[in-house]
Design an enzyme around this catalytic site. Structure first.
Site, PDB file in Angstrom:
ATOM      1  N   ARG A  62     -46.003 112.130  -6.992  1.00 11.84           N
ATOM      2  CA  ARG A  62     -47.194 112.194  -6.133  1.00 11.84           C
ATOM      3  C   ARG A  62     -47.235 113.502  -5.345  1.00 11.84           C
ATOM      4  NH1 ARG A  62     -48.667 107.260  -2.253  1.00 11.84           N
ATOM      5  NH2 ARG A  62     -46.563 107.582  -1.431  1.00 11.84           N
ATOM      6  N   ARG A 111     -44.368 114.225  -0.184  1.00 13.62           N
ATOM      7  CA  ARG A 111     -44.006 113.506   1.039  1.00 13.62           C
ATOM      8  C   ARG A 111     -42.501 113.274   1.067  1.00 13.62           C
ATOM      9  NH1 ARG A 111     -48.028 108.370   1.298  1.00 13.62           N
ATOM     10  NH2 ARG A 111     -46.086 107.456   2.043  1.00 13.62           N
ATOM     11  N   LYS A 164     -53.357 102.292  -4.045  1.00 13.78           N
ATOM     12  CA  LYS A 164     -54.239 101.825  -2.961  1.00 13.78           C
ATOM     13  C   LYS A 164     -55.032 102.981  -2.335  1.00 13.78           C
ATOM     14  CE  LYS A 164     -50.818 100.072  -0.578  1.00 13.78           C
ATOM     15  NZ  LYS A 164     -49.712 100.479  -1.480  1.00 13.78           N
ATOM     16  N   ARG A 187     -49.126  94.712   6.530  1.00 12.03           N
ATOM     17  CA  ARG A 187     -47.916  94.787   5.707  1.00 12.03           C
ATOM     18  C   ARG A 187     -46.905  93.723   6.102  1.00 12.03           C
ATOM     19  NH1 ARG A 187     -48.336 100.638   4.326  1.00 12.03           N
ATOM     20  NH2 ARG A 187     -46.642 101.283   2.964  1.00 12.03           N
ATOM     21  N   ARG A 201     -38.392 101.662   0.155  1.00 14.48           N
ATOM     22  CA  ARG A 201     -39.769 101.229   0.448  1.00 14.48           C
ATOM     23  C   ARG A 201     -40.186 100.082  -0.458  1.00 14.48           C
ATOM     24  NH1 ARG A 201     -42.721 106.363  -0.473  1.00 14.48           N
ATOM     25  NH2 ARG A 201     -44.612 105.212  -0.033  1.00 14.48           N
TER      26      ARG A 201
HETATM   27  P1  ADP Z   1     -50.458 103.933  -2.784  1.00 14.99           P
HETATM   28  O1  ADP Z   1     -51.494 104.350  -1.778  1.00 14.99           O
HETATM   29  O2  ADP Z   1     -50.641 102.502  -3.240  1.00 14.99           O
HETATM   30  O3  ADP Z   1     -49.056 104.195  -2.338  1.00 14.99           O
HETATM   31  P2  ADP Z   1     -51.472 106.215  -4.338  1.00 14.99           P
HETATM   32  O4  ADP Z   1     -52.930 105.974  -4.426  1.00 14.99           O
HETATM   33  O5  ADP Z   1     -51.001 107.258  -3.393  1.00 14.99           O
HETATM   34  O6  ADP Z   1     -50.675 104.806  -4.094  1.00 14.99           O
HETATM   35  O7  ADP Z   1     -50.959 106.540  -5.841  1.00 14.99           O
HETATM   36  C1  ADP Z   1     -49.585 106.857  -6.069  1.00 14.99           C
HETATM   37  C2  ADP Z   1     -49.497 107.937  -7.151  1.00 14.99           C
HETATM   38  O8  ADP Z   1     -49.915 107.391  -8.405  1.00 14.99           O
HETATM   39  C3  ADP Z   1     -50.405 109.144  -6.902  1.00 14.99           C
HETATM   40  O9  ADP Z   1     -49.720 110.292  -7.333  1.00 14.99           O
HETATM   41  C4  ADP Z   1     -51.644 108.872  -7.764  1.00 14.99           C
HETATM   42  O10 ADP Z   1     -52.246 110.083  -8.218  1.00 14.99           O
HETATM   43  C5  ADP Z   1     -51.038 108.092  -8.927  1.00 14.99           C
HETATM   44  N1  ADP Z   1     -51.934 107.050  -9.456  1.00 14.99           N
HETATM   45  C6  ADP Z   1     -52.716 106.202  -8.755  1.00 14.99           C
HETATM   46  N2  ADP Z   1     -53.372 105.363  -9.583  1.00 14.99           N
HETATM   47  C7  ADP Z   1     -52.980 105.680 -10.841  1.00 14.99           C
HETATM   48  C8  ADP Z   1     -53.296 105.175 -12.144  1.00 14.99           C
HETATM   49  N3  ADP Z   1     -54.154 104.155 -12.325  1.00 14.99           N
HETATM   50  N4  ADP Z   1     -52.709 105.751 -13.212  1.00 14.99           N
HETATM   51  C9  ADP Z   1     -51.835 106.785 -13.045  1.00 14.99           C
HETATM   52  N5  ADP Z   1     -51.492 107.298 -11.858  1.00 14.99           N
HETATM   53  C10 ADP Z   1     -52.061 106.761 -10.756  1.00 14.99           C
HETATM   54  P1  AMP Z   2     -48.064 104.611   3.191  1.00 12.11           P
HETATM   55  O1  AMP Z   2     -48.797 105.880   3.482  1.00 12.11           O
HETATM   56  O2  AMP Z   2     -48.952 103.401   3.166  1.00 12.11           O
HETATM   57  O3  AMP Z   2     -47.175 104.722   1.977  1.00 12.11           O
HETATM   58  O4  AMP Z   2     -47.089 104.384   4.428  1.00 12.11           O
HETATM   59  C1  AMP Z   2     -46.064 105.308   4.758  1.00 12.11           C
HETATM   60  C2  AMP Z   2     -45.138 104.722   5.810  1.00 12.11           C
HETATM   61  O5  AMP Z   2     -45.854 104.507   7.042  1.00 12.11           O
HETATM   62  C3  AMP Z   2     -44.527 103.348   5.488  1.00 12.11           C
HETATM   63  O6  AMP Z   2     -43.379 103.451   4.649  1.00 12.11           O
HETATM   64  C4  AMP Z   2     -44.188 102.839   6.893  1.00 12.11           C
HETATM   65  O7  AMP Z   2     -43.045 103.476   7.415  1.00 12.11           O
HETATM   66  C5  AMP Z   2     -45.398 103.333   7.699  1.00 12.11           C
HETATM   67  N1  AMP Z   2     -46.491 102.325   7.680  1.00 12.11           N
HETATM   68  C6  AMP Z   2     -47.709 102.470   7.087  1.00 12.11           C
HETATM   69  N2  AMP Z   2     -48.435 101.359   7.270  1.00 12.11           N
HETATM   70  C7  AMP Z   2     -47.674 100.487   7.960  1.00 12.11           C
HETATM   71  C8  AMP Z   2     -47.853  99.161   8.433  1.00 12.11           C
HETATM   72  N3  AMP Z   2     -49.000  98.490   8.198  1.00 12.11           N
HETATM   73  N4  AMP Z   2     -46.850  98.578   9.110  1.00 12.11           N
HETATM   74  C9  AMP Z   2     -45.704  99.234   9.361  1.00 12.11           C
HETATM   75  N5  AMP Z   2     -45.445 100.476   8.927  1.00 12.11           N
HETATM   76  C10 AMP Z   2     -46.422 101.115   8.227  1.00 12.11           C
END
Ligand code: ADP
Ligand code: AMP
Length: 223
Positions: free
Chosen positions: A133, A166, A20, A95, A177
């Protein structure tokens, strides 16, 4: 035909690790809309040691959701800013059903167009993505040790800041999660499907292909 002047909100739905954040940045650039990530906003508060950041951290460190009231308030403030008047790419919000209802009310007031791409990725892949990541300290740019490595190890390509893992990307928290996602967020798939705004996109594909599919999904909705 006259251009549609209503604001456009793209709500990216999908489990942690679906891509995302990565895709939201790309769409924001292509569509000229701000990328609003609730997780990034919480991490920014934490970095600045605000009371909201300290409160959020108690939940984030365990992989739990921050309470709705706090999260909804933070997003409402963000959406009130001038750059979000034409719309936004939302990443990580809503969420829970209560968050989705609060957002619906806000977007209805603005007569907004809404598209909800649901990025689908198999569970084993999510774990591999989250555990590799790398996130940049300065602006939250995201990389992956294998799938999307930075040009120079440990350094962000965009701003030169340090890349770190992270805390909530450690294995036990990742599992929690994903469980929280199934319990509290996955019901939103049906919520938006019933409102006829959901579009499924295969997220288990190379980055550029996913971006293309998302752009087509958005355009296919007349947005
Ligand atoms: P989210 O925001 O949904 O938690 P991220 O955008 O942070 O996900 O992506 C999670 C991890 O996967 C990151 O390390 C990113 O570089 C990797 N990633 C994202 N999209 C792809 C893809 N299509 N193929 C391989 N790796 C990906
Ligand atoms: P993310 O960066 O989207 O992976 O979010 C990291 C963490 O932030 C999550 O695991 C939650 O603890 C908190 N968080 C992010 N967005 C929300 C949301 N919309 N509602 C509640 N907690 C959130």
């Amino acid at each position: 035909m006259a251009q549609d002047s209503r604001p456009l909100f793209i709500i990216l739905l999908g489990p942690p690790g679906a891509g995302k954040g990565t895709q939201a940045r790309r769409l924001a650039e292509r569509l000229g809309l701000p990328h609003i990530s609730s997780g990034d906003l919480f991490r920014e508060h934490l970095k600045n040691q605000t009371p909201l950041g300290q409160l959020a951290q108690q939940y984030m460190s365990k992989g739990e959701l921050v309470p709705d009231e706090v999260t909804i308030g933070m997003i409402k403030d963000r959406l009130a800013r001038p750059d979000a008047q034409r719309g936004a790419i939302l990443d990580g919000f809503p969420r829970t059903p209560a968050q989705a209802q609060a957002l619906d009310a806000l977007l209805a007031e603005r007569c907004a167009r809404v598209v909800v791409p649901y990025i689908r990725v198999p569970e084993e892949e999510l774990i591999a993505r989250l555990s590799g990541r790398l996130t940049c300290r300065a602006h939250g740019h995201v990389f992956h040790v294998r799938y999307n490595p930075p040009k120079q190890p440990g350094v962000c390509d965009y701003d030169g800041s340090e890349l770190y893992q992270r805390d909530d990307d450690k294995p036990e928290t990742v599992r929690r999660r994903i469980q929280v996602y199934h319990e509290q967020t996955a019901p939103l798939i049906d919520y938006y499907r019933q409102r006829c705004v959901l579009v499924e996109v295969n997220g288990d594909a190379p980055l550029d292909e996913v971006t293309q599919a998302l752009l087509e999904a958005v355009q296919g909705r007349g947005a």
